[in-house]
Design a protein around this motif. Sequence first.
Motif, short mmCIF file in Angstrom:
data_model
loop_
_atom_site.label_atom_id
_atom_site.label_comp_id
_atom_site.label_asym_id
_atom_site.label_seq_id
_atom_site.Cartn_x
_atom_site.Cartn_y
_atom_site.Cartn_z
N TYR A 432 53.06 56.76 41.68
CA TYR A 432 54.50 56.60 41.92
C TYR A 432 54.98 55.23 41.46
CZ TYR A 432 53.45 54.26 46.49
OH TYR A 432 53.01 53.43 47.49
N LEU A 433 54.09 54.38 41.00
CA LEU A 433 54.48 53.06 40.52
C LEU A 433 54.90 53.13 39.05
CD1 LEU A 433 51.71 50.79 42.07
CD2 LEU A 433 54.01 51.24 42.95
N LYS A 434 55.92 52.40 38.70
CA LYS A 434 56.40 52.37 37.33
C LYS A 434 55.35 51.84 36.36
CE LYS A 434 61.15 51.44 38.92
NZ LYS A 434 62.22 50.42 38.99
N GLU A 435 54.48 50.97 36.84
CA GLU A 435 53.49 50.33 35.97
C GLU A 435 52.15 51.06 35.94
OE1 GLU A 435 51.70 47.19 39.27
OE2 GLU A 435 53.09 46.46 37.75
N ALA A 436 52.05 52.24 36.54
CA ALA A 436 50.76 52.93 36.67
C ALA A 436 50.10 53.18 35.32
CB ALA A 436 50.93 54.24 37.43
N TYR A 437 50.85 53.70 34.35
CA TYR A 437 50.25 54.02 33.05
C TYR A 437 49.76 52.76 32.34
CZ TYR A 437 49.66 56.08 28.41
OH TYR A 437 49.14 56.49 27.20
N ASP A 438 50.54 51.69 32.38
CA ASP A 438 50.09 50.42 31.77
C ASP A 438 48.80 49.94 32.42
OD1 ASP A 438 52.15 50.32 29.97
OD2 ASP A 438 53.38 48.93 31.13
N ASN A 439 48.70 50.08 33.74
CA ASN A 439 47.49 49.64 34.44
C ASN A 439 46.27 50.47 34.04
OD1 ASN A 439 48.99 47.71 35.80
ND2 ASN A 439 49.30 48.99 37.61
N VAL A 440 46.45 51.80 33.98
CA VAL A 440 45.34 52.68 33.62
C VAL A 440 44.87 52.39 32.19
CG1 VAL A 440 44.72 55.08 33.11
CG2 VAL A 440 45.91 54.52 35.24
N THR A 441 45.82 52.34 31.25
CA THR A 441 45.44 52.15 29.85
C THR A 441 44.78 50.80 29.61
OG1 THR A 441 47.70 51.42 29.35
CG2 THR A 441 47.18 53.74 28.97
N ALA A 442 45.28 49.76 30.28
CA ALA A 442 44.67 48.43 30.12
C ALA A 442 43.24 48.41 30.64
CB ALA A 442 45.52 47.38 30.83
N ASP A 443 43.01 49.03 31.79
CA ASP A 443 41.67 49.03 32.37
C ASP A 443 40.70 49.90 31.57
OD1 ASP A 443 42.73 47.37 34.26
OD2 ASP A 443 42.66 48.81 35.92
N VAL A 444 41.19 51.04 31.07
CA VAL A 444 40.34 51.88 30.21
C VAL A 444 39.97 51.11 28.95
CG1 VAL A 444 40.31 53.93 28.74
CG2 VAL A 444 41.15 54.10 31.08
N GLU A 445 40.95 50.43 28.35
CA GLU A 445 40.68 49.66 27.13
C GLU A 445 39.64 48.56 27.39
OE1 GLU A 445 40.72 48.07 23.30
OE2 GLU A 445 41.32 50.04 24.07
N LEU A 446 39.75 47.89 28.52
CA LEU A 446 38.78 46.84 28.83
C LEU A 446 37.38 47.43 29.00
CD1 LEU A 446 38.43 43.81 29.41
CD2 LEU A 446 38.72 44.33 31.84
N SER A 447 37.28 48.59 29.64
CA SER A 447 35.98 49.23 29.82
C SER A 447 35.36 49.60 28.48
CB SER A 447 36.12 50.48 30.72
OG SER A 447 36.72 51.56 30.03
N ARG A 448 36.20 49.98 27.52
CA ARG A 448 35.70 50.34 26.20
C ARG A 448 35.23 49.09 25.45
NH1 ARG A 448 40.14 52.47 23.32
NH2 ARG A 448 38.78 53.54 21.86
N ARG A 449 36.00 48.03 25.53
CA ARG A 449 35.63 46.79 24.84
C ARG A 449 34.32 46.23 25.37
NH1 ARG A 449 40.98 42.95 24.10
NH2 ARG A 449 42.28 44.46 22.98
N GLU A 450 34.17 46.27 26.69
CA GLU A 450 33.01 45.66 27.32
C GLU A 450 31.89 46.67 27.60
OE1 GLU A 450 35.45 42.04 29.51
OE2 GLU A 450 34.62 43.65 30.74
N ASP A 451 32.15 47.94 27.29
CA ASP A 451 31.15 49.00 27.35
C ASP A 451 30.58 49.21 28.74
OD1 ASP A 451 29.74 51.09 26.19
OD2 ASP A 451 27.97 49.84 25.82
N TRP A 452 31.47 49.39 29.73
CA TRP A 452 31.03 49.81 31.05
C TRP A 452 31.76 51.09 31.45
CZ3 TRP A 452 35.49 49.36 33.98
CH2 TRP A 452 36.38 48.31 33.68
N TYR A 453 31.30 51.72 32.51
CA TYR A 453 31.84 53.01 32.93
C TYR A 453 33.13 52.83 33.73
CZ TYR A 453 27.57 55.43 31.54
OH TYR A 453 26.53 55.97 30.82
N PHE A 454 34.14 53.57 33.32
CA PHE A 454 35.43 53.53 34.00
C PHE A 454 35.48 54.61 35.07
CE2 PHE A 454 39.81 55.16 34.36
CZ PHE A 454 40.49 54.00 34.70
N GLY A 455 35.90 54.24 36.30
CA GLY A 455 36.03 55.20 37.39
C GLY A 455 37.39 55.06 38.04
N ALA A 456 38.07 56.19 38.25
CA ALA A 456 39.43 56.14 38.80
C ALA A 456 39.65 57.26 39.81
CB ALA A 456 40.47 56.27 37.69
N LYS A 457 40.41 56.94 40.84
CA LYS A 457 40.98 57.95 41.73
C LYS A 457 42.48 57.91 41.53
CE LYS A 457 41.35 57.39 46.28
NZ LYS A 457 41.02 57.36 47.73
#
Length: 618
Positions: A432-457
């Motif tokens: 319900y937050l306006k920034e939710a998509y930006d937060n998800v995409t930024a964290d997924v991108e960081l996990s890809r750059r640093e090669d660790w497993y992304f987990g989300a609820k």
Amino acid sequence: MALRPLLSRAAPGLLQARLRSSTPATRAQPNAEAEPPSVASAGPLLLGPRLELQQQPQAGPRRHRGCPSAALNFEDHEEAYRSKSSWELLRSLLVFRLCSYELLVEKNQELMHLCKKMLGQKLFEKMMKLTFYGQFVAGEDQQAIKPIIRRNRSFGVGSVLDYSVEEDLTHEEAEMKEIESSTSEAEREGEGSREKKYQVQPGFGDRRGGVTCARTYFYADEAKCDQHMETFLGCIEASGGSSEDGFSAIKLTALGRPQFLLQFSEVLIKWRRFFHQLAADQGKIGVAAVEIELEVEKLQESLARLGIATKDESQHWFTGENIGHSGTVDLLDWNSLIDSRTKLSNLLLVPNLQSGHLEPLLSKFTEEEDLQMKRMLQRMDELAKKALETGVRLMIDAEQTYFQPAISRLALEMQRKFNTERPTIFNTYQCYLKEAYDNVTADVELSRREDWYFGAKLVRGAYMHQERCRAAEVGYEDPINATYEKTNEMYHRCLDYILEEIKLRHKANVMVASHNEDTVKFTLRRMNELGIQPSENKVYFGQLLGMCDQISFTLGQAGYPVYKYVPYGPVNEVLPYLSRRAQENRGIMKGVQRERELIWAEFKRRLLTGNLFYSPSI
């Protein structure tokens, strides 16, 4: 104040940043744009403090295990309620009907106290167990809840246990506790101040107001935080003993003073705001946050012009760890500076956009406050280590927006350390937050750059009314999407992005914590289109005990990983939880009405076919 060294000393290794890997993989953008503490596993899971239950063979019908999503029918009341006796169906009908009466729901706590006074303790407890308590709570203790756990498991539905006892504080007591624990010593002496959003506000100190589906913790002392940690450790140990792929959930406000979360959140938001100011200087406006790239040379010129650092002084900020090697700095690079470069005192100053003056990012802590902050981080580290040791995945629950930047950042740092081999730490995203998509995409991108497993609820969010009222009264932008439809779009957009990431890299997992049938169907359709199989255990579903059984049990018997949030505790001590359940059912009456119709249809079917005394086999 050096933030990363401080956090690292508090919990050694917790905040060690991993070097960015080689060129990140490319991905296509997605086509599309209620929250229980959740658990999941490949097979049904049992959780709870010190609960010892042996894994039992699956029993009961599983009529279409592993069937394609197109074959699932949430209208099949016979299949959905196969796990329920006819008496339980009648109880559900009664409770949902009572939840439809506005006056009863609005005054439910007063009415429960009145009933207890009139009936006496024993009769009151019997009445509650026949109605609300029996519907939404599994039992008083670990022994009492075992039959429900076993029965749900035999029908393909796992369980996450939560000891749902809450401190029974008056509004005034809660306000007093929150003000005391959220105000720093420097602020008491008039030496420091925070932005209004990150200050405790009179009238909003009782964080329970307007919240229907999330437990609230108030800081008492360090001993109480240690007690909460022991409860969480018990849940983790129990889940590790009952499943190879278990889940547990925690709230960071249970582990320390909220003052630290408020101050750290303000630091992170000011730092991000400064990045966007520098981006505007370079004409990077209207671009998605994760796509903004600042030219290092122009960035150094801006820092010099603002009086923060000369070009020579800032030169070494953008070297090492691959930062600036391409001649540009993006938001993820910028965020990493606050970890490793904050020992440079000038970098702790950012411009105030209103006054034009430089202001410190982080207030000084007293020695006692410093120790309390370190102890909070140590508790987090201890829980994460226990989860890793026992093979349990740990979900960090989301909270109010004035806490959430710090909570998300600490969850991210835990992922960096503990998600190198498997997704052990899961962060929660409120859609319900306006920034939710930006937060998800930024964290997924960081996990890809640093090669660790992304987990989300993924949840829609539990604090909408409170957040909007606070923003309007205190005077800052409403962080919530304008409409429910926009929130649905945001949820599906975030979910679709993660599902595509699962398909692309197989290094992401997601818990779809939702009672919304359309969202569940959307998830199933996209899983089918992307070729994600239920047996991969990458996508999980979660609902509350006593609600949405037509979704949970249909999914469970089809072989999808699905879990019920199972509260337990003495009748008198779970009354606040029961009050929220009544309020939540009133708030989603469209879904509850449909559930009532399905339950009534199944009851009539049993009556007409001579199966009124049906009892589920285990």
